[in-house]
Scaffold this motif. Structure first.
Motif, PDB file in Angstrom:
ATOM      1  N   HIS A 281      38.448  35.871  46.680  1.00 16.34           N
ATOM      2  CA  HIS A 281      37.035  36.214  46.788  1.00 16.34           C
ATOM      3  C   HIS A 281      36.820  37.666  46.354  1.00 16.34           C
ATOM      4  O   HIS A 281      35.922  37.971  45.563  1.00 16.34           O
ATOM      5  CB  HIS A 281      36.574  35.982  48.228  1.00 16.34           C
ATOM      6  CG  HIS A 281      35.099  36.068  48.420  1.00 16.34           C
ATOM      7  ND1 HIS A 281      34.547  36.291  49.654  1.00 16.34           N
ATOM      8  CD2 HIS A 281      34.048  35.959  47.563  1.00 16.34           C
ATOM      9  CE1 HIS A 281      33.231  36.310  49.552  1.00 16.34           C
ATOM     10  NE2 HIS A 281      32.910  36.116  48.285  1.00 16.34           N
ATOM     11  N   TRP A 282      37.643  38.575  46.872  1.00 17.76           N
ATOM     12  CA  TRP A 282      37.561  39.993  46.496  1.00 17.76           C
ATOM     13  C   TRP A 282      37.821  40.161  44.999  1.00 17.76           C
ATOM     14  O   TRP A 282      37.073  40.856  44.306  1.00 17.76           O
ATOM     15  CB  TRP A 282      38.551  40.803  47.319  1.00 17.76           C
ATOM     16  CG  TRP A 282      38.710  42.225  46.871  1.00 17.76           C
ATOM     17  CD1 TRP A 282      39.780  42.765  46.235  1.00 17.76           C
ATOM     18  CD2 TRP A 282      37.762  43.298  47.017  1.00 17.76           C
ATOM     19  NE1 TRP A 282      39.567  44.098  45.978  1.00 17.76           N
ATOM     20  CE2 TRP A 282      38.331  44.450  46.452  1.00 17.76           C
ATOM     21  CE3 TRP A 282      36.488  43.390  47.563  1.00 17.76           C
ATOM     22  CZ2 TRP A 282      37.686  45.676  46.416  1.00 17.76           C
ATOM     23  CZ3 TRP A 282      35.837  44.616  47.540  1.00 17.76           C
ATOM     24  CH2 TRP A 282      36.436  45.737  46.971  1.00 17.76           C
ATOM     25  N   GLN A 283      38.867  39.547  44.493  1.00 18.47           N
ATOM     26  CA  GLN A 283      39.223  39.703  43.080  1.00 18.47           C
ATOM     27  C   GLN A 283      38.118  39.189  42.159  1.00 18.47           C
ATOM     28  O   GLN A 283      37.864  39.763  41.105  1.00 18.47           O
ATOM     29  CB  GLN A 283      40.539  38.977  42.769  1.00 18.47           C
ATOM     30  CG  GLN A 283      41.754  39.576  43.424  1.00 18.47           C
ATOM     31  CD  GLN A 283      42.066  40.968  42.895  1.00 18.47           C
ATOM     32  OE1 GLN A 283      41.856  41.271  41.736  1.00 18.47           O
ATOM     33  NE2 GLN A 283      42.567  41.824  43.761  1.00 18.47           N
ATOM     34  N   LYS A 284      37.463  38.115  42.547  1.00 18.58           N
ATOM     35  CA  LYS A 284      36.414  37.541  41.699  1.00 18.58           C
ATOM     36  C   LYS A 284      35.129  38.363  41.743  1.00 18.58           C
ATOM     37  O   LYS A 284      34.451  38.512  40.731  1.00 18.58           O
ATOM     38  CB  LYS A 284      36.127  36.104  42.126  1.00 18.58           C
ATOM     39  CG  LYS A 284      35.062  35.455  41.259  1.00 18.58           C
ATOM     40  CD  LYS A 284      34.979  33.984  41.476  1.00 18.58           C
ATOM     41  CE  LYS A 284      33.834  33.445  40.656  1.00 18.58           C
ATOM     42  NZ  LYS A 284      34.164  32.416  39.758  1.00 18.58           N
TER      43      LYS A 284
ATOM     44  N   VAL B 173      40.338  50.811  46.363  1.00 18.25           N
ATOM     45  CA  VAL B 173      40.520  50.391  47.753  1.00 18.25           C
ATOM     46  C   VAL B 173      41.463  49.201  47.859  1.00 18.25           C
ATOM     47  O   VAL B 173      41.658  48.457  46.897  1.00 18.25           O
ATOM     48  CB  VAL B 173      39.175  50.032  48.432  1.00 18.25           C
ATOM     49  CG1 VAL B 173      38.213  51.200  48.368  1.00 18.25           C
ATOM     50  CG2 VAL B 173      38.553  48.795  47.830  1.00 18.25           C
ATOM     51  N   ILE B 174      42.039  49.070  49.047  1.00 17.31           N
ATOM     52  CA  ILE B 174      42.854  47.899  49.378  1.00 17.31           C
ATOM     53  C   ILE B 174      42.419  47.413  50.758  1.00 17.31           C
ATOM     54  O   ILE B 174      41.821  48.165  51.539  1.00 17.31           O
ATOM     55  CB  ILE B 174      44.369  48.194  49.359  1.00 17.31           C
ATOM     56  CG1 ILE B 174      44.712  49.338  50.316  1.00 17.31           C
ATOM     57  CG2 ILE B 174      44.853  48.498  47.965  1.00 17.31           C
ATOM     58  CD1 ILE B 174      46.190  49.582  50.479  1.00 17.31           C
ATOM     59  N   TRP B 175      42.710  46.175  51.035  1.00 21.82           N
ATOM     60  CA  TRP B 175      42.361  45.578  52.320  1.00 21.82           C
ATOM     61  C   TRP B 175      43.632  45.158  53.048  1.00 21.82           C
ATOM     62  O   TRP B 175      44.556  44.611  52.435  1.00 21.82           O
ATOM     63  CB  TRP B 175      41.491  44.341  52.105  1.00 21.82           C
ATOM     64  CG  TRP B 175      40.156  44.640  51.522  1.00 21.82           C
ATOM     65  CD1 TRP B 175      39.808  44.651  50.198  1.00 21.82           C
ATOM     66  CD2 TRP B 175      38.963  44.979  52.244  1.00 21.82           C
ATOM     67  NE1 TRP B 175      38.481  44.967  50.051  1.00 21.82           N
ATOM     68  CE2 TRP B 175      37.932  45.175  51.300  1.00 21.82           C
ATOM     69  CE3 TRP B 175      38.670  45.139  53.597  1.00 21.82           C
ATOM     70  CZ2 TRP B 175      36.644  45.507  51.665  1.00 21.82           C
ATOM     71  CZ3 TRP B 175      37.374  45.475  53.968  1.00 21.82           C
ATOM     72  CH2 TRP B 175      36.374  45.658  53.003  1.00 21.82           C
TER      73      TRP B 175
ATOM     74  N   PRO C 224      34.108  44.752  41.198  1.00 21.75           N
ATOM     75  CA  PRO C 224      34.359  45.333  39.875  1.00 21.75           C
ATOM     76  C   PRO C 224      35.736  46.006  39.827  1.00 21.75           C
ATOM     77  O   PRO C 224      36.277  46.406  40.866  1.00 21.75           O
ATOM     78  CB  PRO C 224      33.241  46.366  39.710  1.00 21.75           C
ATOM     79  CG  PRO C 224      32.645  46.563  41.046  1.00 21.75           C
ATOM     80  CD  PRO C 224      33.022  45.411  41.903  1.00 21.75           C
ATOM     81  N   ALA C 225      36.277  46.115  38.636  1.00 19.81           N
ATOM     82  CA  ALA C 225      37.628  46.663  38.449  1.00 19.81           C
ATOM     83  C   ALA C 225      37.788  48.045  39.061  1.00 19.81           C
ATOM     84  O   ALA C 225      38.834  48.351  39.648  1.00 19.81           O
ATOM     85  CB  ALA C 225      37.975  46.695  36.960  1.00 19.81           C
TER      86      ALA C 225
END
Length: 129
Positions: free
Chosen positions: A37-40, A50-52, A43-44
């Motif tokens: 979901h995050w990757q889709k 950030v990371i989760w 934006p790049a």
């Protein structure tokens, strides 16, 4: 919020000794759909900044999935406060629409360089609305 969805089919390697989907596999699927979901959506530039990481998972198992079952997985962000976003993941039998799993996971957003928590900006919150 519009949920992000995907379908999967249970494979032999997903099963435990009781021939049900292993609890560890459900956790993997929760993490997988969250990341997808995050990757889709993001934006790049944000994906680089950030990371989760998971703060906690709360999972309620409603019924057991078995070999060859088709599962619909849905996720959305339920709320955000400070550096924490609460994500809901639900899994349903794709044929009957009966619930299999309900999960609530708290994710903490970190700076990708310093690994320090960062407040979830309105820009990021708007990605998921």
């Amino acid at each position: 919020m519009t949920p992000f969805e995907k379908d999967i089919q249970v494979q032999a390697e997903d099963l435990d000794d009781l021939n049900h989907v292993n609890n560890v596999r459900y956790v993997q699927w929760i993490q997988d759909i969250s990341k997808e979901h995050w990757q889709k959506k993001a934006p790049a530039t944000l994906k680089e900044e950030v990371i989760w990481v998971v703060l906690n998972h709360n999972i309620t198992y409603k019924s057991a999935a078995k070999l060859n079952d088709h599962i619909k997985i849905k996720t959305h962000i339920a709320k955000t406060k400070g550096a924490i976003s609460t994500r809901i993941v639900e899994m349903f039998d794709a044929g009957t629409n009966l619930p299999i799993v309900y999960a609530k996971t708290e994710w903490v957003m970190l700076n990708a360089v310093t690994y320090k928590p960062m407040r979830v900006s309105e820009e990021i919150q708007n990605i998921f609305t």
